[in-house]
Motif scaffolding. Structure first.
Motif, PDB file in Angstrom:
ATOM      1  N   LEU A 102       0.852  -1.190   0.000  1.00 56.91           N
ATOM      2  CA  LEU A 102       0.000   0.000   0.000  1.00 56.91           C
ATOM      3  C   LEU A 102       0.884   1.235   0.000  1.00 56.91           C
ATOM      4  N   TYR A 103       0.676   2.116  -0.970  1.00 56.41           N
ATOM      5  CA  TYR A 103       1.359   3.408  -1.033  1.00 56.41           C
ATOM      6  C   TYR A 103       0.347   4.474  -0.653  1.00 56.41           C
ATOM      7  N   TYR A 104       0.697   5.331   0.297  1.00 58.76           N
ATOM      8  CA  TYR A 104      -0.294   6.277   0.799  1.00 58.76           C
ATOM      9  C   TYR A 104       0.369   7.546   1.323  1.00 58.76           C
ATOM     10  N   ALA A 105      -0.447   8.628   1.351  1.00 60.67           N
ATOM     11  CA  ALA A 105       0.058   9.923   1.818  1.00 60.67           C
ATOM     12  C   ALA A 105      -1.113  10.876   2.001  1.00 60.67           C
ATOM     13  N   ASP A 106      -0.857  11.971   2.717  1.00 58.66           N
ATOM     14  CA  ASP A 106      -1.740  13.128   2.695  1.00 58.66           C
ATOM     15  C   ASP A 106      -1.463  13.838   1.371  1.00 58.66           C
ATOM     16  N   MET A 107      -2.492  13.986   0.535  1.00 58.43           N
ATOM     17  CA  MET A 107      -2.282  14.522  -0.808  1.00 58.43           C
ATOM     18  C   MET A 107      -1.619  15.898  -0.783  1.00 58.43           C
ATOM     19  N   TYR A 108      -2.069  16.771   0.105  1.00 58.60           N
ATOM     20  CA  TYR A 108      -1.544  18.133   0.119  1.00 58.60           C
ATOM     21  C   TYR A 108      -0.087  18.158   0.569  1.00 58.60           C
ATOM     22  N   LEU A 109       0.229  17.379   1.590  1.00 57.50           N
ATOM     23  CA  LEU A 109       1.616  17.350   2.061  1.00 57.50           C
ATOM     24  C   LEU A 109       2.525  16.693   1.033  1.00 57.50           C
ATOM     25  N   TRP A 110       2.022  15.666   0.357  1.00 58.61           N
ATOM     26  CA  TRP A 110       2.803  14.975  -0.670  1.00 58.61           C
ATOM     27  C   TRP A 110       3.116  15.919  -1.822  1.00 58.61           C
ATOM     28  N   GLU A 170       3.510  18.955  -1.632  1.00 60.83           N
ATOM     29  CA  GLU A 170       4.487  19.950  -1.168  1.00 60.83           C
ATOM     30  C   GLU A 170       5.838  19.338  -0.859  1.00 60.83           C
ATOM     31  N   GLY A 171       6.010  18.032  -1.152  1.00 58.39           N
ATOM     32  CA  GLY A 171       7.325  17.426  -1.013  1.00 58.39           C
ATOM     33  C   GLY A 171       7.473  16.362   0.047  1.00 58.39           C
ATOM     34  N   ALA A 172       6.435  16.125   0.851  1.00 58.73           N
ATOM     35  CA  ALA A 172       6.522  15.072   1.868  1.00 58.73           C
ATOM     36  C   ALA A 172       6.594  13.709   1.172  1.00 58.73           C
ATOM     37  N   PRO A 173       7.312  12.742   1.743  1.00 59.86           N
ATOM     38  CA  PRO A 173       7.479  11.450   1.074  1.00 59.86           C
ATOM     39  C   PRO A 173       6.191  10.618   1.090  1.00 59.86           C
ATOM     40  N   MET A 174       6.016   9.829   0.038  1.00 58.95           N
ATOM     41  CA  MET A 174       4.949   8.837  -0.008  1.00 58.95           C
ATOM     42  C   MET A 174       5.342   7.680   0.908  1.00 58.95           C
ATOM     43  N   GLN A 175       4.409   7.228   1.756  1.00 60.10           N
ATOM     44  CA  GLN A 175       4.679   6.090   2.631  1.00 60.10           C
ATOM     45  C   GLN A 175       4.220   4.802   1.951  1.00 60.10           C
ATOM     46  N   HIS A 176       4.810   3.698   2.369  1.00 60.27           N
ATOM     47  CA  HIS A 176       4.305   2.411   1.864  1.00 60.27           C
ATOM     48  C   HIS A 176       4.522   1.329   2.912  1.00 60.27           C
ATOM     49  N   ALA A 177       3.662   0.317   2.866  1.00 60.61           N
ATOM     50  CA  ALA A 177       3.731  -0.798   3.808  1.00 60.61           C
ATOM     51  C   ALA A 177       3.188  -2.046   3.123  1.00 60.61           C
ATOM     52  N   ASN A 191     -11.055 -16.209  -3.913  1.00 61.07           N
ATOM     53  CA  ASN A 191     -10.306 -14.965  -3.732  1.00 61.07           C
ATOM     54  C   ASN A 191      -9.461 -14.970  -2.473  1.00 61.07           C
ATOM     55  N   GLN A 192      -8.420 -14.144  -2.517  1.00 62.82           N
ATOM     56  CA  GLN A 192      -7.567 -13.873  -1.360  1.00 62.82           C
ATOM     57  C   GLN A 192      -7.792 -12.427  -0.948  1.00 62.82           C
ATOM     58  N   TYR A 193      -7.941 -12.197   0.356  1.00 64.00           N
ATOM     59  CA  TYR A 193      -8.082 -10.831   0.870  1.00 64.00           C
ATOM     60  C   TYR A 193      -6.791 -10.421   1.561  1.00 64.00           C
ATOM     61  N   TRP A 194      -6.423  -9.155   1.327  1.00 65.71           N
ATOM     62  CA  TRP A 194      -5.228  -8.563   1.924  1.00 65.71           C
ATOM     63  C   TRP A 194      -5.671  -7.395   2.791  1.00 65.71           C
ATOM     64  N   THR A 195      -5.086  -7.256   3.976  1.00 66.57           N
ATOM     65  CA  THR A 195      -5.527  -6.216   4.902  1.00 66.57           C
ATOM     66  C   THR A 195      -4.340  -5.480   5.511  1.00 66.57           C
ATOM     67  N   LEU A 196      -4.623  -4.266   5.987  1.00 66.12           N
ATOM     68  CA  LEU A 196      -3.603  -3.483   6.676  1.00 66.12           C
ATOM     69  C   LEU A 196      -4.288  -2.383   7.478  1.00 66.12           C
ATOM     70  N   ASN A 197      -3.920  -2.253   8.751  1.00 66.44           N
ATOM     71  CA  ASN A 197      -4.345  -1.108   9.560  1.00 66.44           C
ATOM     72  C   ASN A 197      -3.426   0.074   9.244  1.00 66.44           C
ATOM     73  N   VAL A 198      -4.024   1.218   8.921  1.00 67.05           N
ATOM     74  CA  VAL A 198      -3.259   2.396   8.537  1.00 67.05           C
ATOM     75  C   VAL A 198      -3.575   3.541   9.488  1.00 67.05           C
ATOM     76  N   LEU A 218      -6.253  11.184   3.076  1.00 67.96           N
ATOM     77  CA  LEU A 218      -5.497  10.048   2.554  1.00 67.96           C
ATOM     78  C   LEU A 218      -5.733   9.882   1.055  1.00 67.96           C
ATOM     79  N   ILE A 219      -4.644   9.704   0.316  1.00 69.24           N
ATOM     80  CA  ILE A 219      -4.701   9.121  -1.017  1.00 69.24           C
ATOM     81  C   ILE A 219      -3.891   7.836  -0.948  1.00 69.24           C
ATOM     82  N   TYR A 220      -4.259   6.855  -1.770  1.00 59.11           N
ATOM     83  CA  TYR A 220      -3.579   5.565  -1.660  1.00 59.11           C
ATOM     84  C   TYR A 220      -3.764   4.765  -2.944  1.00 59.11           C
ATOM     85  N   ALA A 221      -2.828   3.863  -3.178  1.00 57.40           N
ATOM     86  CA  ALA A 221      -2.894   2.929  -4.300  1.00 57.40           C
ATOM     87  C   ALA A 221      -2.137   1.669  -3.910  1.00 57.40           C
ATOM     88  N   PHE A 222      -2.318   0.632  -4.709  1.00 56.95           N
ATOM     89  CA  PHE A 222      -1.746  -0.677  -4.390  1.00 56.95           C
ATOM     90  C   PHE A 222      -0.716  -1.076  -5.458  1.00 56.95           C
TER      91      PHE A 222
END
Length: 572
Positions: free
Chosen positions: A39-47, A49-56, A67-74, A81-85
């Protein structure tokens, strides 16, 4: 990579708000296709302005049949939040997935804001978290006419001797509110801390699902004074009280319907129902010219889109909360009622009592009824009914696990904790009869039920071995003669309930995993420092027992093995 198997829906059960600044993310992929999901995620406005994208890296959670389900507490410090996989398949190929669909895993693509899903702002109120007390509750469903007769002076004229059968659809035995009051100590001793009462309002039937007056207690059940004593007595013993409301239809003896019958289209209640023409009745082909519950002429369907109807029903539910301090409502045939009405009613009731538990009846997966301004939960038949089929040997272990995991993924995690989980009710055959009088299967099924997320319910009499086929036989009189009760079964249920209540927090949030080995089914609930396992032998030969931990309940447990039909619940 099987793209058709990949799915995430923002602001749905795939993004469960757990608390302020915390969201549980979920992604679905094809089974045995994906090696890793990040998961790649960030605060859109801070990102921007140069803040790093986080991922986990996400965790591989439950798997269904396909199907397989994938989960993560963020954790979301800014609540934006903006996010993509980023998906990696078994061959090592990678792909991005976000709001615009799939995209190549390139730095240029990851730099485009439009590629990401958006959670514009996390409002805790959007979570509509169910009342915290529900996950700690073990319910006991009572069909009032058949539980206990505490006052013979209010018996119907055609009352039958208690327990005399066979039970018919028009049988009356004199059960009432005082009968329930008289046995509150028995229920407290069993460990029950939630009472669910089938309808108690004025009605000509024994089941009371054809209401005449929603503001009055049926006189054969007692008085409002009796009901207040019941609520107060339950609360004094730490029990919550849930009433049953029938708002999909009224009884044909209700004053509103009788006015329509008398005055036709000139009735002020003519638009309270779904009527096709007047006078109401049957046409030349014998078909009803008004809509009903199922095909029952005596239960005309209510028009819940009518503002006057909505206000009347809201007033009804508020009255019983404000005047008697009940804790919950269960709504009959909830899936056939207008969603807009449910939002209006649920909002009005939460304004009166913020921690009220609102439960809808549905027999199928019902995401449209849960959350989004409506119910905290529904009656979770799709989760519980496969348990009965499993222990009757009519479902493979792999199929059971797949079906169960699918249901566990249908709702947001907080709502899943509040689902109403019952193995038998007034609408089903009794568990003992379904299992052909095999009490070991009853014990095994109840053990599995108590380990699953949700709020479990015992149908009156199940704990002492009460049998019964389909309606109306499933509504037999409660057996109070201890010489005719299965006291060993009651002791088992008492022990199981005590264990379930003591571990409710753990069971609400711990990870779930399954292991199938031949005819052995093992369910594990686990946190970083705590593990509970249950093993069930569904084959025709002994299997190995659990090798570690303390056994809490068991059947067929011998040295190192479980006999045919045996099971064991252990804590480590």
């Amino acid at each position: 990579m099987q793209l058709a198997g990949i799915l995430h829906r923002p602001e749905s059960e795939d993004t469960a708000i757990l608390a302020d600044h915390q969201v549980l993310m979920r992604l679905k992929t094809a089974r045995q296709d994906i090696e890793q999901v990040e998961l790649y995620y960030a605060d859109m406005y801070l990102w921007q302005e140069g803040a790093p994208m986080q991922h986990a890296t996400m965790h591989a959670g439950l798997a269904t049949q396909g199907n397989q389900y994938w989960t993560l507490n963020v954790d979301i410090p800014t609540n934006r939040l903006i996010y993509a996989f980023k998906l990696t398949d078994l061959a090592g190929e990678t792909l991005g997935y976000g709001d615009e669909g799939f995209f190549d895993d390139t730095a240029a693509n990851w730099a485009v804001t439009g590629r990401y899903f958006h959670l514009p702002y996390l409002h805790v109120s959007d979570a509509e978290l169910p009342p915290a007390w529900v996950k700690d509750t073990v319910w006991y469903q009572i069909f009032p006419e058949r539980f206990a007769n505490g006052d013979t002076t209010n018996d119907p004229a055609n009352v039958q001797p208690w327990g005399q059968g066979p039970v018919k659809r028009d049988s009356f035995y004199g059960g009432d509110l005082k009968g329930i009051i008289n046995h509150l100590d028995d229920l407290a001793d069993l460990g029950i801390n939630g009472l669910y009462l089938c309808p108690i309002f004025t009605s000509p039937s024994d089941h009371k699902y054809d209401t005449i007056d929603h503001f009055e207690i049926d006189p054969h059940f007692g008085t409002k004074k009796d009901f207040q004593a019941l609520v107060d007595g339950a609360h004094a013993r730490g029990m919550r009280v849930m009433l049953d409301a029938v708002f999909n239809h009224f009884g044909d003896h209700s004053p509103q319907w009788e006015d329509v019958v008398k005055n036709g289209q000139n009735s002020r209640f003519a638009d309270w129902f779904h009527i096709h023409d007047f006078p109401v009745g049957r046409n030349a082909d014998g078909q009803l010219n008004y809509e009903t519950f199922a095909t029952g002429a005596a239960m005309p369907k209510v028009n819940t889109q009518n503002p006057a109807v909505q206000q009347y029903l809201i007033d009804v539910t508020k009255y019983w909360i404000e005047q008697f301090n009940i804790d919950a409502w269960r709504f009959d045939v909830a899936d056939e009622v207008d969603h807009g009405f449910w939002r209006n009613l649920c909002g009005a009731l939460r304004a009166v009592k913020p921690d009220v538990y609102l439960l809808g009846e549905a027999w199928h997966s019902s995401q449209a009824l849960v959350n989004n301004g409506q119910f905290d939960a529904v009656m979770n038949y799709p989760l519980t009914q496969p348990i009965l089929v499993l222990f009757n040997g009519e479902l493979t272990l792999d199929d059971y696990v797949g079906k169960t995991n699918l249901q566990l993924m249908q709702y947001r995690q907080p709502n899943q904790q509040a689902m109403f989980n019952a193995l038998d009710t007034h609408d089903t055959a009794r568990m003992l009869t379904i299992f052909h009088d095999d009490t070991t299967k009853v014990r095994a099924a109840l053990t599995l039920l108590m380990l699953l997320p949700g709020s479990p319910c015992i149908y009156y009499g199940t704990e002492v071995g009460l049998a019964g086929g389909p309606d109306p036989d499933n509504r037999r009189c409660m057996e109070w003669d201890e010489t005719n009760q299965d006291l060993d079964l009651r002791q088992f249920v008492q022990t199981l309930i005590a264990w379930r209540k003591a571990h409710s927090d753990f069971l609400a949030t711990s990870a779930i995993s399954w292991q199938v080995q031949g005819a052995s089914l093992t369910l594990t609930r686990q946190t970083d420092d705590h593990r509970v396992r249950a093993r069930f032998n569904l084959g025709d030969a002994p299997i190995a027992a659990l090798t570690a931990g303390k056994t809490m309940v068991a059947s067929g447990l011998k040295t190192g093995e479980l006999s045919v039909g045996g099971f064991e619940l252990g804590i480590e």
